[in-house]
Design a protein around this motif. Structure first.
Motif, short mmCIF file in Angstrom:
data_model
loop_
_atom_site.label_atom_id
_atom_site.label_comp_id
_atom_site.label_asym_id
_atom_site.label_seq_id
_atom_site.Cartn_x
_atom_site.Cartn_y
_atom_site.Cartn_z
N LYS A 1 5.26 7.85 0.75
CA LYS A 1 4.81 6.87 1.75
C LYS A 1 5.92 5.95 2.26
O LYS A 1 5.79 5.34 3.32
N ASP B 1 0.82 -1.22 0.00
CA ASP B 1 0.00 0.00 0.00
C ASP B 1 0.86 1.27 0.00
O ASP B 1 0.33 2.37 0.05
N SER B 2 2.16 1.10 -0.05
CA SER B 2 3.04 2.27 0.12
C SER B 2 4.05 2.45 -1.02
O SER B 2 5.16 2.91 -0.81
N HIS B 3 3.64 2.10 -2.22
CA HIS B 3 4.55 2.24 -3.37
C HIS B 3 4.51 3.66 -3.94
O HIS B 3 4.25 3.87 -5.11
N GLU B 4 4.73 4.62 -3.08
CA GLU B 4 4.78 6.02 -3.51
C GLU B 4 5.91 6.66 -2.74
O GLU B 4 6.08 6.38 -1.54
N TYR B 5 6.61 7.55 -3.42
CA TYR B 5 7.77 8.20 -2.80
C TYR B 5 7.46 8.69 -1.38
O TYR B 5 8.17 8.37 -0.44
N ASP C 1 0.51 1.72 -13.68
CA ASP C 1 1.84 2.25 -14.02
C ASP C 1 2.87 1.64 -13.07
O ASP C 1 3.47 2.34 -12.26
N ASP D 1 9.58 5.31 -8.47
CA ASP D 1 9.32 6.28 -7.41
C ASP D 1 9.68 5.69 -6.03
O ASP D 1 10.31 6.34 -5.18
N THR D 2 9.25 4.46 -5.84
CA THR D 2 9.50 3.76 -4.58
C THR D 2 10.99 3.55 -4.37
O THR D 2 11.53 3.75 -3.28
N SER E 1 5.69 3.50 -10.59
CA SER E 1 5.55 3.35 -9.14
C SER E 1 6.76 2.65 -8.52
O SER E 1 7.24 3.05 -7.45
N GLN F 1 -3.14 -1.87 -6.86
CA GLN F 1 -3.49 -0.44 -6.80
C GLN F 1 -2.52 0.45 -7.58
O GLN F 1 -2.82 1.61 -7.83
N TYR F 2 -1.35 -0.11 -7.96
CA TYR F 2 -0.38 0.68 -8.73
C TYR F 2 -0.14 0.05 -10.11
O TYR F 2 0.79 0.46 -10.82
#
Ligand code: A2P
Length: 283
Positions: A88, A82-86, A121, A128-129, A125, A117-118
């Motif tokens: 997070k 749930d945290s594959h964003e820079y 793309d 970014d992660t 993602s 959820q990612y």
């Protein structure tokens, strides 16, 4: 690897004890605490958990209770899907550290490459992660960074932008369940391959062909599988909540599997369940 204190050396020089203690499916609370304590008292210095296992707090208590100095231990946890964003990634890492009661991790892994959820793309993602993972590494919050369940096309996404190539890829891996393409990719990029479910989550243990092999080496199927892992150059992460088995699984240095038998074990038919396809997984 000739003794339990032997280590794999990661590409950045960090030493990783050659057998890790797995905690997937280990219930939170007293069970996890006791298992981790028994493992460390029994000689393990490498513990593997993950945010999604829900047991980081108990694992942390077991570590603390052992009294073994932090710098003698190698602790891994993993970033959940749930945290594959820079933005997070750092929060997720800080929360894991807090639950574990630690100041730093020895290894932080992206748990899965392509969560639903990612998925629209996944390349963007992952990239970014990974940028945030590299920053955690640069800040010293984590001594090494890596990935888990990544196949070659996922690793390509990282490689095309990475300043730091992942040091580890942790995959499902046991005799008869060997993804040669992924392993060859990791070796070319100097990543150590960690083996989760090295006993096929226990399903291998009664397989007649393996029982026969174990008899030949006067050992158990569990030890045979773990020894195979080490001799193949993989770092096994056996899970157990049973003290006698915890101790057995690190007592694998008094026999050697022949080259020919390593090959037969590698190419055995798969006794375990099919693995999860990271590109279609529902989580
Ligand atoms: P338990 O935790 O109840 O002791 P894997 O590491 O491949 O995920 O396998 C874990 C499973 O194998 C668990 O069910 C664990 O049981 C069992 N197990 C672990 N070590 C041994 C062993 N030495 N002998 C028999 N079963 C084992």
């Amino acid at each position: 690897m000739n003794k339990q204190t032997d280590c794999f050396e990661l590409s950045n020089g960090v030493k990783m004890p050659c057998v890790g203690f797995g905690t997937w499916q280990t219930p939170d609370g007293q069970v996890a605490e006791d298992a981790v304590l028994a493992a460390i008292q029994g000689g393990y210095r490498h513990i593997d958990t993950a945010a999604i296992y829900g047991n980081e707090e108990s694992v942390g208590i077991g570590i603390k209770k052992s009294g073994v100095p932090r710098e003698e231990l190698f602790i891994t946890t993993k970033l959940w899907n749930d945290s594959h964003e820079y933005a997070k990634v750092k929060t997720a890492c800080a929360e894991s550290l807090e639950r574990l009661g630690l100041e730093y991790l020895d290894l932080y892994l992206i748990h899965w490459p392509n969560p639903p959820q990612y998925r629209a793309d996944f390349v963007g993602s992952i990239q970014d992660t990974w940028k945030a993972m590299e920053e955690l590494y640069a800040e010293g919050k984590v001594k090494a960074i890596g990935i888990s369940n990544f196949l070659p096309h996922h690793m390509d996404a990282i490689k095309s932008v990475a300043k730091v190539i992942p040091m580890v890829n942790q995959i499902r891996l046991y005799p008869g369940f060997v993804d040669h393409d992924t392993i060859a990719y990791c070796r070319k990029e100097n990543m150590i391959v960690q083996a989760y479910s090295p006993l096929g989550t226990g399903e291998l243990l009664e397989a007649p062909a393996l029982v026969e092999f174990a008899e030949k080496y006067k050992t158990t199927v569990a030890k045979l599988c773990l020894r195979w892992s080490l001799q193949m150059g993989f770092c096994p992460l056996p899970k157990s909540i049973t003290k006698s088995r915890i101790l057995d699984n690190i007592d694998i240095f008094d026999f050697e599997i022949s080259g020919l038998d390593l090959e037969v074990l590698t190419n055995m038919k798969n006794f375990g369940e099919a693995g999860t396809d990271p590109d279609t997984a529902s989580f």
